[in-house]
Design an enzyme around this catalytic site. Sequence first.
Site, short mmCIF file in Angstrom:
data_model
loop_
_atom_site.label_atom_id
_atom_site.label_comp_id
_atom_site.label_asym_id
_atom_site.label_seq_id
_atom_site.Cartn_x
_atom_site.Cartn_y
_atom_site.Cartn_z
N ARG A 106 2.91 26.61 98.21
CA ARG A 106 2.91 27.70 97.23
C ARG A 106 1.46 28.07 96.89
O ARG A 106 0.69 27.25 96.38
CB ARG A 106 3.65 27.26 95.97
CG ARG A 106 3.74 28.33 94.89
CD ARG A 106 4.62 27.83 93.75
NE ARG A 106 4.78 28.85 92.72
CZ ARG A 106 4.06 28.91 91.60
NH1 ARG A 106 3.13 27.99 91.37
NH2 ARG A 106 4.28 29.86 90.71
N VAL B 176 -3.96 12.09 93.51
CA VAL B 176 -3.37 10.90 94.14
C VAL B 176 -2.15 11.35 94.93
O VAL B 176 -1.44 12.27 94.50
CB VAL B 176 -2.99 9.82 93.10
CG1 VAL B 176 -4.24 9.14 92.55
CG2 VAL B 176 -2.14 10.37 91.98
N HIS C 156 -11.96 16.62 88.62
CA HIS C 156 -10.87 16.72 89.59
C HIS C 156 -10.29 15.32 89.80
O HIS C 156 -11.02 14.33 89.83
CB HIS C 156 -11.39 17.28 90.92
CG HIS C 156 -10.51 16.97 92.10
ND1 HIS C 156 -10.81 15.97 93.00
CD2 HIS C 156 -9.36 17.53 92.52
CE1 HIS C 156 -9.87 15.93 93.93
NE2 HIS C 156 -8.98 16.85 93.66
N HIS D 272 -11.41 23.00 84.20
CA HIS D 272 -12.59 23.85 84.02
C HIS D 272 -12.77 24.12 82.53
O HIS D 272 -12.06 24.96 81.95
CB HIS D 272 -12.43 25.17 84.77
CG HIS D 272 -12.39 25.04 86.26
ND1 HIS D 272 -13.50 24.67 87.00
CD2 HIS D 272 -11.38 25.22 87.15
CE1 HIS D 272 -13.18 24.64 88.28
NE2 HIS D 272 -11.90 24.96 88.40
#
Length: 310
Positions: free
Chosen positions: A264, A113, A110, A100
């Site tokens: 997470r 893989v 963005h 960003h």
Amino acid sequence: MTDQQLPLREIKKYLLDLQDHICGALAEIDGAAGFREDAWQHGDGGGGRTRVLEQGGVFEQAGVNFSHVRGRQLPAAATTRRPELAGRDFEALGVSLVIHPHNPYVPTSHMNVRFFVAGTDHPDPVWWFGGGFDLTPFYPFADDVIHWHETARAACERFGADVYPRFKRWCDEYFYIKHRDETRGIGGLFFDDLNEWDFATSFGFMRSVSDHYLPAYEPIVRRRMGMEYGPRQRDWQLYRRGRYVEFNLVYDRGTLFGLQSGGRIESILMSMPPQVAWRYDYRPRPGSPEADLYELYLGGRDWLRIDGDG
């Protein structure tokens, strides 16, 4: 190919090196900030390292995440297209990033893989690759968009003439915000459940896609990061970032996989922009640069044919 024969160490080494390479390049472009790293562990096994650059000279936030996790049962997000694999244990490795920038003339980008193997204890484990990259401009420039897609096509060329058109179309269809009836940006490449080729070719394709990300994005950043902007452009950027949030929280399979697999939270939500705005029933003035985004750039156009080269 059995689980014991899968070169997971080779895949992991490549992905860790990829994270290092991209973080180094982004920090060099930014020139004012470096990446903070958090290492973390996954409850069922494995873990990862999350790197985030915040409030830099060029990037308002850049997150580059490596993960290698194991689980006892594939989440629903991973079996949508492969329901026969529901209930199998899994191992997943990947690198995911979202950038960003401060300047509204520099697009958000963005890249992801990943590699999955399902049924590591099964006599016939199933493996596949996925990933791609896409671009989300606020004030697009045709030469930037064409360069992005030319580089995406170059990533696919040695794997067959049909690969770029197929995965370009898949990207347009995947990054589509149904409740807005618009694409998130101008697309790029998207592929998933890739095991139609042999393992070496599939792994090679994943490497080619990720190796072409910086050549696709860096020239655009360097061209636009010095452009002057004011409150109007910043307001539009914050408003359009809302579309990014809506897609990631409602539709994105990677976000859903992370949440469903007990991942997470800080690493999963690193893709969220640090500042964003929503405005009730906002419609840009006809003929304005903001309206051009909708009228000229969104909707999955064939940019290489427009350029007369495709």
